[in-house]
Write a protein that holds these residues in place. Structure first.
Motif, PDB file in Angstrom:
ATOM      1  N   ILE A 127       0.840  -1.202   0.000  1.00 36.64           N
ATOM      2  CA  ILE A 127       0.000   0.000   0.000  1.00 36.64           C
ATOM      3  C   ILE A 127       0.875   1.251   0.000  1.00 36.64           C
ATOM      4  O   ILE A 127       0.643   2.184  -0.771  1.00 36.64           O
ATOM      5  N   MET A 128       1.887   1.251   0.866  1.00 37.80           N
ATOM      6  CA  MET A 128       2.775   2.413   0.944  1.00 37.80           C
ATOM      7  C   MET A 128       3.548   2.601  -0.355  1.00 37.80           C
ATOM      8  O   MET A 128       3.825   3.736  -0.750  1.00 37.80           O
ATOM      9  N   GLY A 129       3.881   1.494  -1.024  1.00 35.32           N
ATOM     10  CA  GLY A 129       4.581   1.601  -2.300  1.00 35.32           C
ATOM     11  C   GLY A 129       3.760   2.350  -3.332  1.00 35.32           C
ATOM     12  O   GLY A 129       4.265   3.240  -4.030  1.00 35.32           O
ATOM     13  N   GLU A 130       2.480   2.005  -3.441  1.00 33.84           N
ATOM     14  CA  GLU A 130       1.590   2.685  -4.383  1.00 33.84           C
ATOM     15  C   GLU A 130       1.392   4.147  -3.995  1.00 33.84           C
ATOM     16  O   GLU A 130       1.442   5.040  -4.846  1.00 33.84           O
ATOM     17  N   MET A 131       1.152   4.371  -2.711  1.00 37.99           N
ATOM     18  CA  MET A 131       0.935   5.737  -2.244  1.00 37.99           C
ATOM     19  C   MET A 131       2.215   6.560  -2.361  1.00 37.99           C
ATOM     20  O   MET A 131       2.177   7.732  -2.738  1.00 37.99           O
ATOM     21  N   THR A 132       3.346   5.944  -2.060  1.00 44.93           N
ATOM     22  CA  THR A 132       4.630   6.639  -2.149  1.00 44.93           C
ATOM     23  C   THR A 132       4.917   7.049  -3.588  1.00 44.93           C
ATOM     24  O   THR A 132       5.418   8.146  -3.830  1.00 44.93           O
ATOM     25  N   LEU A 133       4.585   6.172  -4.523  1.00 44.51           N
ATOM     26  CA  LEU A 133       4.794   6.499  -5.934  1.00 44.51           C
ATOM     27  C   LEU A 133       3.963   7.716  -6.336  1.00 44.51           C
ATOM     28  O   LEU A 133       4.476   8.650  -6.964  1.00 44.51           O
ATOM     29  N   ALA A 134       2.689   7.722  -5.939  1.00 46.08           N
ATOM     30  CA  ALA A 134       1.821   8.863  -6.250  1.00 46.08           C
ATOM     31  C   ALA A 134       2.330  10.126  -5.560  1.00 46.08           C
ATOM     32  O   ALA A 134       2.373  11.211  -6.166  1.00 46.08           O
ATOM     33  N   MET A 135       2.736   9.983  -4.295  1.00 46.45           N
ATOM     34  CA  MET A 135       3.254  11.136  -3.560  1.00 46.45           C
ATOM     35  C   MET A 135       4.562  11.627  -4.168  1.00 46.45           C
ATOM     36  O   MET A 135       4.776  12.834  -4.311  1.00 46.45           O
ATOM     37  N   GLN A 136       5.446  10.699  -4.522  1.00 47.16           N
ATOM     38  CA  GLN A 136       6.740  11.083  -5.087  1.00 47.16           C
ATOM     39  C   GLN A 136       6.567  11.833  -6.394  1.00 47.16           C
ATOM     40  O   GLN A 136       7.262  12.810  -6.656  1.00 47.16           O
ATOM     41  N   GLU A 137       5.622  11.374  -7.218  1.00 52.06           N
ATOM     42  CA  GLU A 137       5.354  12.083  -8.467  1.00 52.06           C
ATOM     43  C   GLU A 137       4.886  13.508  -8.177  1.00 52.06           C
ATOM     44  O   GLU A 137       5.305  14.454  -8.848  1.00 52.06           O
ATOM     45  N   ALA A 138       4.000  13.654  -7.177  1.00 50.85           N
ATOM     46  CA  ALA A 138       3.513  14.986  -6.812  1.00 50.85           C
ATOM     47  C   ALA A 138       4.637  15.843  -6.238  1.00 50.85           C
ATOM     48  O   ALA A 138       4.762  17.027  -6.564  1.00 50.85           O
ATOM     49  N   ILE A 139       5.493  15.244  -5.400  1.00 52.27           N
ATOM     50  CA  ILE A 139       6.626  15.979  -4.807  1.00 52.27           C
ATOM     51  C   ILE A 139       7.600  16.426  -5.896  1.00 52.27           C
ATOM     52  O   ILE A 139       8.085  17.548  -5.879  1.00 52.27           O
ATOM     53  N   ASP A 140       7.861  15.537  -6.857  1.00 52.78           N
ATOM     54  CA  ASP A 140       8.785  15.879  -7.943  1.00 52.78           C
ATOM     55  C   ASP A 140       8.280  17.046  -8.780  1.00 52.78           C
ATOM     56  O   ASP A 140       9.078  17.764  -9.384  1.00 52.78           O
ATOM     57  N   LYS A 141       6.971  17.241  -8.815  1.00 57.72           N
ATOM     58  CA  LYS A 141       6.386  18.326  -9.604  1.00 57.72           C
ATOM     59  C   LYS A 141       6.311  19.648  -8.831  1.00 57.72           C
ATOM     60  O   LYS A 141       5.958  20.676  -9.392  1.00 57.72           O
ATOM     61  N   LEU A 142       6.652  19.615  -7.528  1.00 59.10           N
ATOM     62  CA  LEU A 142       6.626  20.842  -6.735  1.00 59.10           C
ATOM     63  C   LEU A 142       7.721  21.797  -7.199  1.00 59.10           C
ATOM     64  O   LEU A 142       8.780  21.357  -7.659  1.00 59.10           O
ATOM     65  N   PRO A 143       7.505  23.096  -7.040  1.00 57.91           N
ATOM     66  CA  PRO A 143       8.593  24.040  -7.308  1.00 57.91           C
ATOM     67  C   PRO A 143       9.772  23.740  -6.374  1.00 57.91           C
ATOM     68  O   PRO A 143       9.574  23.267  -5.249  1.00 57.91           O
ATOM     69  N   PRO A 144      10.999  23.979  -6.809  1.00 57.83           N
ATOM     70  CA  PRO A 144      12.185  23.593  -6.029  1.00 57.83           C
ATOM     71  C   PRO A 144      12.202  24.103  -4.586  1.00 57.83           C
ATOM     72  O   PRO A 144      12.533  23.352  -3.677  1.00 57.83           O
ATOM     73  N   LYS A 145      11.845  25.359  -4.371  1.00 57.94           N
ATOM     74  CA  LYS A 145      11.846  25.908  -3.010  1.00 57.94           C
ATOM     75  C   LYS A 145      10.834  25.169  -2.143  1.00 57.94           C
ATOM     76  O   LYS A 145      11.125  24.789  -1.011  1.00 57.94           O
ATOM     77  N   ALA A 187      -4.021  16.476  -3.500  1.00 53.65           N
ATOM     78  CA  ALA A 187      -4.783  16.379  -4.746  1.00 53.65           C
ATOM     79  C   ALA A 187      -4.283  15.211  -5.592  1.00 53.65           C
ATOM     80  O   ALA A 187      -5.084  14.463  -6.169  1.00 53.65           O
ATOM     81  N   ALA A 188      -2.969  15.018  -5.640  1.00 54.78           N
ATOM     82  CA  ALA A 188      -2.402  13.917  -6.434  1.00 54.78           C
ATOM     83  C   ALA A 188      -2.767  12.563  -5.846  1.00 54.78           C
ATOM     84  O   ALA A 188      -3.122  11.631  -6.577  1.00 54.78           O
ATOM     85  N   VAL A 189      -2.698  12.438  -4.528  1.00 53.03           N
ATOM     86  CA  VAL A 189      -3.041  11.174  -3.870  1.00 53.03           C
ATOM     87  C   VAL A 189      -4.531  10.891  -4.023  1.00 53.03           C
ATOM     88  O   VAL A 189      -4.932   9.755  -4.290  1.00 53.03           O
ATOM     89  N   ASP A 190      -5.369  11.924  -3.884  1.00 60.55           N
ATOM     90  CA  ASP A 190      -6.817  11.751  -4.080  1.00 60.55           C
ATOM     91  C   ASP A 190      -7.120  11.248  -5.483  1.00 60.55           C
ATOM     92  O   ASP A 190      -7.921  10.337  -5.658  1.00 60.55           O
TER      93      ASP A 190
END
Length: 195
Positions: A127-145, A187-190
């Motif tokens: 479960i955490m693997g799937e959620m982590t992937l979705a979260m990581q994609e969202a984190i990677d899209k955040l502005p650098p700061k 929003a990405a996880v939802d």
């Protein structure tokens, strides 16, 4: 509760190592402190200098200076924060010497930090693997700061005041950047859960 206990144990270990190094010149405690903090500090340094070898050298130099000045180590109230701030300052000095510029914008940084705790239950791992992937994609899209602040707060578990000291920014900026990050990640996880 498990993460809180884990973090509390880490902070106690760091404090114990700090005391043993300062009062007993304990090289084994210094080695343990180094091995525990070196990976995260190196990734933090790499966020600034974009060179893994230079990042490791910078962190190694910080630890060498720490050992040289170990008698004054007990004067440092929050050793992790002190080390992160020292690494940031050393990276800025390195960049100034290397590039002869006085400032690097947050937008120029790529942040690479890892979470402190991984789940142990196989079902939780899936479960955490799937959620982590979705979260990581969202984190990677955040502005650098925003990404840097999020990772220092959530993954390194630093307090807002500690992050403000490390990055030389206001607590309000941290609060607003974390709100942006959490909103985008939520929003990405939802949207991932709806699929």
């Amino acid at each position: 509760m498990g993460k809180v206990l884990y973090i509390a144990c880490i902070l106690v270990m760091i404090s114990t190592w700090q005391e043993n190094i300062a009062l007993n010149n304990d090289s084994n405690a210094f080695k343990a402190l180094y091995l525990h903090l070196m990976p995260g500090l190196s990734k933090f340094a790499h966020s600034f200098v974009k060179d893994p070898l230079a990042a490791e050298d910078i962190v190694a130099d910080i630890f060498a200076a720490l050992w040289s000045n170990r008698s004054g180590l007990m004067k440092i109230e929050h050793l992790r924060v002190y080390l992160f701030a020292s690494v940031r300052n050393a990276c800025m000095n390195y960049l100034q010497r290397r590039d002869r510029i006085t400032f690097y914008a947050f937008e120029d940084m790529e942040v690479l930090l890892e979470p402190l705790v991984a789940p142990t239950n196989p079902e939780q791992q899936l479960i955490m693997g799937e959620m982590t992937l979705a979260m990581q994609e969202a984190i990677d899209k955040l502005p650098p700061k925003c990404k840097l602040i999020f990772r220092l707060a959530r993954e390194e578990k630093l307090k807002y005041k500690e992050i403000a000291a490390i990055l030389s920014i206001s607590v309000r900026t941290i609060d607003s950047q974390l709100a942006i990050a959490l909103q985008r990640i939520h929003a990405a996880v939802d949207s991932h859960l709806v699929k």
